[in-house]
Write an enzyme that holds these catalytic residues in place. Structure first.
Site, PDB file in Angstrom:
ATOM      1  CB  CYS A 292      -0.741   2.297  -1.394  1.00 55.26           C
ATOM      2  SG  CYS A 292       0.581   1.257  -2.039  1.00 55.26           S
TER       3      CYS A 292
ATOM      4  N   GLY B 254      -0.701   8.932 -15.515  1.00 57.69           N
ATOM      5  CA  GLY B 254       0.204   8.109 -14.714  1.00 57.69           C
ATOM      6  C   GLY B 254       1.002   7.139 -15.562  1.00 57.69           C
ATOM      7  CB  THR B 255       0.228   3.647 -16.525  1.00 53.12           C
ATOM      8  OG1 THR B 255      -0.186   3.320 -15.193  1.00 53.12           O
ATOM      9  CG2 THR B 255       0.909   2.454 -17.146  1.00 53.12           C
TER      10      THR B 255
ATOM     11  CG  LEU C 105       3.870   3.309  -0.689  1.00 52.01           C
ATOM     12  CD1 LEU C 105       3.166   3.430   0.662  1.00 52.01           C
ATOM     13  CD2 LEU C 105       3.301   4.339  -1.650  1.00 52.01           C
TER      14      LEU C 105
HETATM   15  C1  SIN Z   1       3.592   1.609  -4.759  1.00 55.40           C
HETATM   16  O1  SIN Z   1       4.506   2.388  -4.462  1.00 55.40           O
HETATM   17  O2  SIN Z   1       3.673   0.401  -4.493  1.00 55.40           O
HETATM   18  C2  SIN Z   1       2.341   2.104  -5.446  1.00 55.40           C
HETATM   19  C3  SIN Z   1       1.709   3.223  -4.719  1.00 55.40           C
HETATM   20  C4  SIN Z   1       0.214   3.264  -4.866  1.00 55.40           C
HETATM   21  O3  SIN Z   1      -0.383   2.538  -5.664  1.00 55.40           O
HETATM   22  O4  SIN Z   1      -0.419   4.041  -4.151  1.00 55.40           O
END
Ligand code: SIN
Length: 324
Positions: free
Chosen positions: A138, A274-275, A79
């Protein structure tokens, strides 16, 4: 500002706002928009979901933060984000100026309910976006002394009920795939006052480097995303559609229009890419164009006619237990 090439077939009104098409960029894959503005035409999308905002700035987890995992990606970014104060002073003004023709959801993350609420209070005082996506799932940043909120419907309820009291903006809740049955979790979000749920966040995973015998990611385990997650996400949307009547947003493994259309047929009104953006920053734009071609070819007047009309899924898929 450049006029928007509105394709009426793709346009929907949701949460009282116009989405020019059903394709958004997913949280954590597009920063706050500014980071990708030279790589794709953001205004050709339906909207974006920002990187999750935390109360304090976060530097994130040690590298490597991302590794390839076959037909998937494993991440533990932790995050990383500039924190509430800088988001309010720098990111929101930029988004207000540059993304006014598309819809913006601000993703919010915290360790305890009060952090979510304080972030919402801070963002409310600035404004300039449509709504919130509460990141309760998360896998890389679990709440103090516990699991992600989305793994515990009672804990989820507390966060969402508190958030609901603080804002009239659309409130989305992002759920985790690793629960026995996502239907009741989506129901708990709806009961607590959410306007929509986003399904699904990444799946917890671990890869090991056999030479060093160490975890491949700097932080150890991480979250799996990409095409390997698609069937899980489509199933989650289908389950949530059966259990709730709020708006669903599908995310997980969307790389092409065909993938997005599966999510729509399962019951999602919006999808998030996303990815795929990491491999091709214009992936989401390709998805928009592909959905437009599909609706035209199939004679579909509006994309809403596709939502939740999947056939042949009446036989329930056991989600836990079952005969041995
Ligand atoms: C991350 O920032 O580690 C991923 C965030 C998420 O999967 O919600």
């Amino acid at each position: 500002m450049r006029p928007i090439d509105t394709n009426m077939r793709l346009s929907q009104t949701l949460f009282g706002a116009t989405f020019h098409n059903p394709v958004l960029l997913a949280a954590g894959t597009c920063g706050f928009g500014e980071e990708l503005e030279d790589a794709l035409d953001l205004e050709a999308l339906g909207g974006i979901v920002t990187k999750s905002v935390t109360l304090e700035p976060r530097a994130g987890n040690p590298p490597p933060r991302v590794v390839e995992a076959g037909n998937a990606m494993l991440n533990s970014v932790g995050l990383a984000n500039p924190g509430l104060e800088r988001v309010c002073s720098e990111k929101l003004p930029w988004m207000r100026e540059h993304l006014s023709s598309i819809q913006v959801f601000v993703s919010v993350a915290g360790h305890v309910p009060d952090e979510y609420w304080r972030i919402i209070e801070g963002l409310e005082s600035v404004g300039g976006f449509l709504g919130y996506e509460l990141n309760l799932s998360c896998p890389n940043d679990t709440r103090l002394g516990g699991l992600p909120f989305a793994l515990d419907p009672d804990a989820l309820r507390v966060v969402v009920e508190g958030a609901r009291k603080l804002t009239d903006r659309p409130l989305l809740v992002k759920l985790a795939p690793n629960v026995p049955d996502i239907g009741p979790v989506a129901e708990a979000a709806e009961d607590a006052g959410a306007d929509g749920v986003t399904l699904v966040n990444t799946m917890p995973g671990l890869l090991i480097d056999i030479a060093s015998r160490r975890a491949a990611l700097g932080a150890g385990s991480g979250g799996l995303s990409g095409p390997a997650l698609r069937a899980v996400g489509v199933h989650a949307v289908h389950r949530a559609r059966a259990c709730t009547s709020i708006t669903l947003l599908g995310v997980g493994g969307i790389t092409a229009a065909e993938d997005a259309i599966q999510y729509l047929l399962a019951g999602a009104s919006l999808v998030q890419v996303g990815t795929a953006t990491f491999a091709d920053p214009r992936a989401a734009q390709r998805v928009v164009m592909g959905i437009a071609r599909y609706t035209e070819k199939m004679g579909i007047e509006n994309v809403q006619d596709l939502i939740g009309v999947v056939q042949g899924t009446d036989r329930p898929v056991p989600v836990s237990g079952g005969p041995r």
